[in-house]
Structure formats: C-alpha cells, structure tokens
Design an enzyme around this catalytic site. Structure first.
Site, PDB file in Angstrom:
ATOM      1  CD  GLU A 101      67.717  66.901  21.561  1.00 39.41           C
ATOM      2  OE1 GLU A 101      68.669  66.599  20.808  1.00 39.41           O
ATOM      3  OE2 GLU A 101      66.703  66.185  21.697  1.00 39.41           O
ATOM      4  CG  PHE A 109      63.099  54.053  26.662  1.00 38.20           C
ATOM      5  CD1 PHE A 109      64.154  53.608  25.846  1.00 38.20           C
ATOM      6  CD2 PHE A 109      62.223  54.990  26.146  1.00 38.20           C
ATOM      7  CE1 PHE A 109      64.301  54.083  24.557  1.00 38.20           C
ATOM      8  CE2 PHE A 109      62.352  55.465  24.852  1.00 38.20           C
ATOM      9  CZ  PHE A 109      63.406  55.012  24.055  1.00 38.20           C
ATOM     10  CD  GLN A 110      64.154  58.480  24.951  1.00 40.05           C
ATOM     11  OE1 GLN A 110      63.152  59.110  25.242  1.00 40.05           O
ATOM     12  NE2 GLN A 110      64.705  58.524  23.743  1.00 40.05           N
ATOM     13  CE  LYS A 152      54.901  61.009  29.514  1.00 36.90           C
ATOM     14  NZ  LYS A 152      55.134  60.014  28.455  1.00 36.90           N
ATOM     15  CG  MET A 211      93.523  77.407  16.504  1.00 38.52           C
ATOM     16  SD  MET A 211      94.591  78.807  16.066  1.00 38.52           S
ATOM     17  CE  MET A 211      93.567  80.194  16.528  1.00 38.52           C
TER      18      MET A 211
HETATM   19  C1  LIG Z   1      83.749  70.915  19.972  1.00 41.47           C
HETATM   20  C2  LIG Z   1      85.190  71.186  19.742  1.00 41.47           C
HETATM   21  N1  LIG Z   1      86.014  70.190  19.342  1.00 41.47           N
HETATM   22  C3  LIG Z   1      87.332  70.438  19.129  1.00 41.47           C
HETATM   23  C4  LIG Z   1      87.846  71.676  19.317  1.00 41.47           C
HETATM   24  C5  LIG Z   1      89.328  71.935  19.111  1.00 41.47           C
HETATM   25  N2  LIG Z   1      89.556  72.910  18.038  1.00 41.47           N
HETATM   26  C6  LIG Z   1      89.803  74.211  18.252  1.00 41.47           C
HETATM   27  S1  LIG Z   1      89.986  75.085  16.866  1.00 41.47           S
HETATM   28  C7  LIG Z   1      89.794  73.720  15.908  1.00 41.47           C
HETATM   29  C8  LIG Z   1      89.858  73.804  14.412  1.00 41.47           C
HETATM   30  C9  LIG Z   1      88.736  74.579  13.849  1.00 41.47           C
HETATM   31  O1  LIG Z   1      88.712  74.399  12.454  1.00 41.47           O
HETATM   32  P1  LIG Z   1      87.661  75.156  11.575  1.00 41.47           P
HETATM   33  O2  LIG Z   1      86.323  75.085  12.181  1.00 41.47           O
HETATM   34  O3  LIG Z   1      87.784  74.706  10.184  1.00 41.47           O
HETATM   35  O4  LIG Z   1      88.123  76.682  11.715  1.00 41.47           O
HETATM   36  P2  LIG Z   1      89.511  77.382  11.338  1.00 41.47           P
HETATM   37  O5  LIG Z   1      90.440  77.220  12.505  1.00 41.47           O
HETATM   38  O6  LIG Z   1      90.022  76.684  10.116  1.00 41.47           O
HETATM   39  O7  LIG Z   1      89.145  78.793  11.101  1.00 41.47           O
HETATM   40  C10 LIG Z   1      89.579  72.591  16.703  1.00 41.47           C
HETATM   41  C11 LIG Z   1      89.389  71.220  16.188  1.00 41.47           C
HETATM   42  C12 LIG Z   1      86.952  72.688  19.760  1.00 41.47           C
HETATM   43  N3  LIG Z   1      87.353  73.940  20.001  1.00 41.47           N
HETATM   44  N4  LIG Z   1      85.645  72.417  19.935  1.00 41.47           N
END
Ligand SMILES: Cc1ncc(C[n+]2csc(CCOP(=O)(O)OP(=O)(O)O)c2C)c(N)n1
Length: 581
Positions: free
Chosen positions: A70, A132-133, A182, A492
């Site tokens: 989803e 349920f659900q 439903k 990041m």
């Molecule tokens: C759903 C979610 N969980 C955690 C984060 C925190 N977060 C921001 S950037 C990042 C790292 C992203 O790594 P990647 O997808 O490998 O991209 P890169 O920064 O290496 O380009 C994280 C964990 C987020 N933005 N979204």
C-alpha cells in the site's frame, strides 16, 4: 487545453450518463463518482473490507494498478498527482492496509499534494469491538490529512466524494481520506451525483488584496537588492510562466527551494539556485544581503532558515505570498503579507510592476555563482563520483526528463547538479523526507505520461524500502529508468556521523545488501552496473536506448559528502564550502 486535459474531457463526454437515479451499491457509486471526477488511474491493494469495491472494479472502465504494497500505491498516486497536477487516487483495505498508507499521506500533506485516499473499514456494527482488521484510520490520520471522512450512510457517499475532490484540489491542496465501512459499500440506494459543492466554512482566498499588491510594487521600486524565493506553491498554482514574466520584468534574481526547483528554469539567467543547508553559495549570500525578499509559495522551512528565523534575511523587508493564510507569520513575520494563489497574485502584479534598480545586484549574484559554483573533486583512484552520474543524466536529457528521488545525499546531488527546465518534472519528498518515495512516485508519473522519460534516482538504502514495486514496472513494461547510486551505506547518515559524531559510524553499513542487477533480473527487468566513469557513460547510453524498464546500479565513491553545507543550528553565513577548503 493540454492534451491531457483534453483526453479526460473527451472521456467524460463519451461516458454514459452514469445511470443517474439507478439503484446501485455503495461501491458501484464510488467508482461512478471517480469516473465523473475524471479519474483514469487508481492505485491500490485489495482486502476483506474493500472486496465489494474490488468486485465493482472488475467490470469498471477505471484502470486499477495493483502495487505490491500500500505504501507503493500511495507514493505512486502521489507521483501521478505531482507530475500532472490532477488528484491521485489510492484504495486500501481496513486495518493494516489503511495504516500502510500513513507515511504516504503525511508525505503528501507536507508537500501539499492532492490525494483522495479510499479505505475500507469493518461493518459499522463491529466498529469499536477490535474486530478483525479494524483500525480507527480517521483518528490516526486526523493530523496528517487536509480533511477526512467516515461514511455512515450510503446516501452521503456521492456528496462526500464530491467534497473530497474539491477539498483535495483547491486552496492549498492536500490529502483527503474517505473511510467507508463494509456495510455502506454493500448497501443500495439510487445514485445521484451533486453538481456543485457547498461548504460554508471552506472558502480559500485565491485573489489577493490589491492594496497589499500595490505595497509590494512600491517596495520593489525602492529596492536595490531584491530576491524572489520560490517554492512548491508556484508549481502547485501552475504559475511558472507568470514567475518568469515577473522576474524578467522586474529584473529580480530567483532562488528556488527544493520544492520550487522545477518552478523556474535552472538555466535561466536570473536563476540563482537552491538556498539553505545544501544550497549554493550565491543563494545563501543573496539571502544574507537582500533588502527585499519576495517569497512566493515557500514556507520558510528550517532547511532554509536553519531554524534561526531571527537572523534570517536580517536586512530585508519580507513579502510573503501564500494561498494558505496559516503559513503567513508561522515562521517569519512578513512586512507585506499577501494571501492568494501564486498565479493570480503574479498576474495581478505583472501589468503594473516596474523594473527594479537591480543591475549591480544581479551582477553581484552572478559573480558569487561564478566564484563558488557547485563543485567536486575527481577521485584520485578513478572511482565514480555520484555528482558525475547526476551531471551525466542531466547532460543526456537536457533537463527535460521527469526525475524522482528518494531522500539522502543523492537527493541533494540531483537538486544541485540537475537543472530542471520542464514544469512538474522534479518529484521528491521535501517536507517529510520520506525514504522509499522516489521509485513508486516514478511509477505513478510514468503511468500519467507513458511517452515521457521518467528517471527514478535512489540511494541503496531508500531503494530497498519499496523495491517490491519492480514487479509493477515489469508487469506493465513501464519504460522507467531506475538509477541507484550505491555507496554501500546510508550516505546522508554517514555524512552526519563523520561530521558531528566523530566518525562513529553506527549502523549505516549496507555492504551486505543484494545484487541489484540480479534483483532486477529476478523481476524480469534489465539490470546494468557501472563502477567507472567510462562504464557509467556506456551503461547509461544503453539504458536510454532500452525500451521498457531498466535498473542501473552506479557503484559510487562511498565517502563522498554533500557540500556546501550549513550545519543544523548554524546561520547561513557559517556555510562550509567543501572538501577542498
Ligand atoms: C523512512 C525514513 N527513514 C529514515 C530516514 C532517515 N534518513 C535520511 S537520509 C538517510 C540515508 C539514506 O541512505 P540512502 O538511501 O542509501 O541514500 P544516500 O544518502 O546514500 O544517497 C536516512 C536513513 C528517512 N529520511 N526516511
């Protein structure tokens, strides 16, 4: 009228009269309403509570896209909406189906994207019994929807759907959720669709106050160092042409926020670039020195003000133009507030506005950009730099592709090194910063525009959050180009741990992931890989020449950081320019 709108109009005209007055079930009513709203695609996932809707879909003209999660469905609907400006529609079942929509709803809400989310719920006789659900999805989504509805009577259903589309798409757009139990889906009643919406307390202000606009014109006449900051509101309002005209007529340089990137051409003479945490030197210098800041549809987000609102654009009179009065004064108190739709406000101002006395200032801004452009150093060992990959994608598409991103370093490199020139062509989760957004959003955009080049750029982390949607790309032979900038880590987060946590790299290692090429192949999609610049150019050419979906894994330098950078909590004058400083 765009070809797209024309197609929808034709479809509406050729549709049967939808049997007004005919006795039908709630779910049949729902689908008729969607068709009457001009909906072509719905993204969704079935389950017990929405079985009546899926049964009606079996023989409907609506095109339903069965995603594999989803969350994939709602991001796809969101990408569809961002790319077209039309509302995206998603259907999910009760309980876990509905809760799987939550991140996508919050993502759309933060970026003002029009969505209509339809969830099923258990029959009203079971509500509140932990059936349920069962989940109280209207309660859960109350703070992250523009509005939501729980439908109690089948007679209310058409009116509610009409209102939902109206609320989602007018004023400041946003997600609206309709939860249908439903028993309402299976009940029967005569079908009538209202022609108009009557909502006494909902009247978005589109036209600005003319005195306020005049005040802005006077301020422009006096300014020596004016800048425009443009955000997602310009894109939402479809005000791109008006913005170009306004900027050119006044000779005011333009700063584009992340959400405003495709709202003003990146190659335009007056385009300064992106401001803030990872913005360019020139944009931040302009903010530090401007004497008149005209903010059009941007919300003074803390990625731009750094949360230091008192020190932000200290020398400037601030004009804030926004369709949402709640935005005005929320973070920064403007000198001239203008509530209205960006397109209407600019169209009102353009005939009267004079050229500002800004030649010296424009020259100064250009000089800043020449002195300190975005730059990166080549790897001495010849390893592939992520910035180079984005540059190459830009060079080969001339800025005309629809590019979606996830969240992280790659997102910032796309924002820095890809100059967007087509409207609604940059789709990224700006406000919520949702990893896993980019790839399903690209799928949604590609459904909307089967003939356009759609490129999804993700990190190896974010891509793994919704990779199951590879199945959709394969099943529909969508020509989407899937780019993974694989740095073997959560880049990041790694950057922050390096800079602010003394190189203590806690839980960011993704070396043990998956063979992305084999993964693509397992889904029946072509997979390509490159680890040098030369290979990168070759595989990218091959990807562009491939009909149908392609996944390209670029193995890039893992230790690369995004610069410039203003650390959280610092002010814009404390910008760190880069590695080589
Ligand atoms: C759903 C979610 N969980 C955690 C984060 C925190 N977060 C921001 S950037 C990042 C790292 C992203 O790594 P990647 O997808 O490998 O991209 P890169 O920064 O290496 O380009 C994280 C964990 C987020 N933005 N979204």
């Amino acid at each position: 009228m765009s070809t797209d709108t024309a197609m929808v109009e034709n479809k509406k005209a050729s549709m049967p009269a939808m049997g007004m007055g005919e006795v039908v079930t709630g779910s049949e009513m729902l689908l008729r309403c969607l068709l009457l709203e001009g909906v072509e695609h719905v993204f969704g996932y079935p389950g017990g509570a929405v079985l009546p809707i899926y049964d009606s879909l079996y023989s409907s003209q609506l095109k339903h896209v069965l995603t594999r999660h989803e969350q994939g469905a709602i991001h796809a609907a969101d990408g569809y909406a961002r790319a077209t400006g039309k509302p995206g529609v998603v259907i999910a079942t009760s309980g876990p189906g509905a809760t799987n929509l939550v991140t996508g709803i919050a993502t759309a809400q933060m970026d003002s994207v029009p969505l209509v989310c339809i969830t099923g719920n258990v029959a009203q006789s079971l509500i509140g019994t932990d059936a349920f659900q069962e989940a109280n999805i209207t309660g859960i989504t109350l703070p992250i929807t523009k509005h939501n509805y729980f439908v109690r009577n089948i007679e209310d259903l058409p009116r509610i759907i009409k209102e939902a589309f109206h609320i989602a798409t007018t004023g400041r757009p946003g997600p609206v959720l309709i939860d249908i139990p439903k028993d309402v889906n299976t009940a029967k009643a005569p079908f009538y669709y209202p022609e108009s919406v009557k909502l006494r307390t909902y009247n978005p202000t589109v036209k600005p106050n003319y005195m306020q606009v005049d005040k802005m014109l006077k301020a422009i006449a006096k300014a020596k160092k004016p800048v425009i900051v443009t955000g997602g509101g310009t894109v939402t309002a479809g005000a791109e042409q008006e913005l170009i005209e306004f900027a050119e007529k006044t000779n005011i340089p333009v700063i584009t926020t992340l959400m405003g990137l495709a709202g003003f051409p990146g190659t335009h003479e007056l385009c300064i670039g992106m401001p803030g945490m990872h913005g360019c030197y020139a944009a931040n210098q302009a903010l530090l020195n401007t004497d008149l800041l005209i903010n059009i549809g941007a919300r003074f987000d803390d990625r731009i003000t750094m949360g230091r609102t008192k020190e932000f654009a200290q020398n400037a009179k601030i004009v804030h133009i926004d369709i949402d009065p709640a935005e005005i004064g929320k973070n920064i108190n403007p000198y001239i507030p203008i509530v209205g739709d960006a397109k209407t406000v600019l169209a009102t101002a353009i005939p009267k506005v004079q050229r500002a006395d800004s030649d010296e200032w424009v020259a100064q801004v250009k000089a800043w950009n020449q002195e300190q452009p975005y730059r990166y150093s080549k790897s001495p060992e010849g390893r592939l730099k992520p910035q180079r990959v984005v540059e190459m994608i830009y060079e080969t598409t001339a800025g005309n592709a629809i590019v979606t991103t996830d969240v992280g370093q790659h997102q910032m490199w796309v924002a820095q090194y890809y100059k967007f020139s087509a409207v609604r062509s940059f789709l990224s989760s700006g406000g919520l910063g949702t990893m896993g957004f980019g790839f399903p959003a690209a799928i949604g955009a590609q459904f909307a525009y089967p003939d356009r080049l759609v490129i999804s750029v993700s990190g190896d982390g974010g891509f793994q959050m919704n990779l199951q949607e590879l199945a959709i790309a394969a099943a529909h032979n969508l020509p989407v180009k899937i780019v993974i900038l694989n740095n073997n880590c959560l880049g990041m987060v790694r950057q922050w741990q390096e800079l602010f946590y003394d190189n203590r790299y806690s839980h960011i290692d993704l070396t043990e992931s998956v063979d992305f090429v084999k993964l693509a192949e397992a889904y029946g999609i072509k997979g390509l890989r490159a680890s040098t610049e030369e290979q990168a150019e070759n595989v990218w050419r091959e990807a562009l020449n491939t009909n149908g979906p392609v996944l390209v894994e670029f193995k890039v330098e893992p230790g690369e950081n995004v610069f410039p950078m203003v650390a959280a909590g610092n002010t814009l004058d404390q910008m760190v320019l880069g590695d080589e400083e």
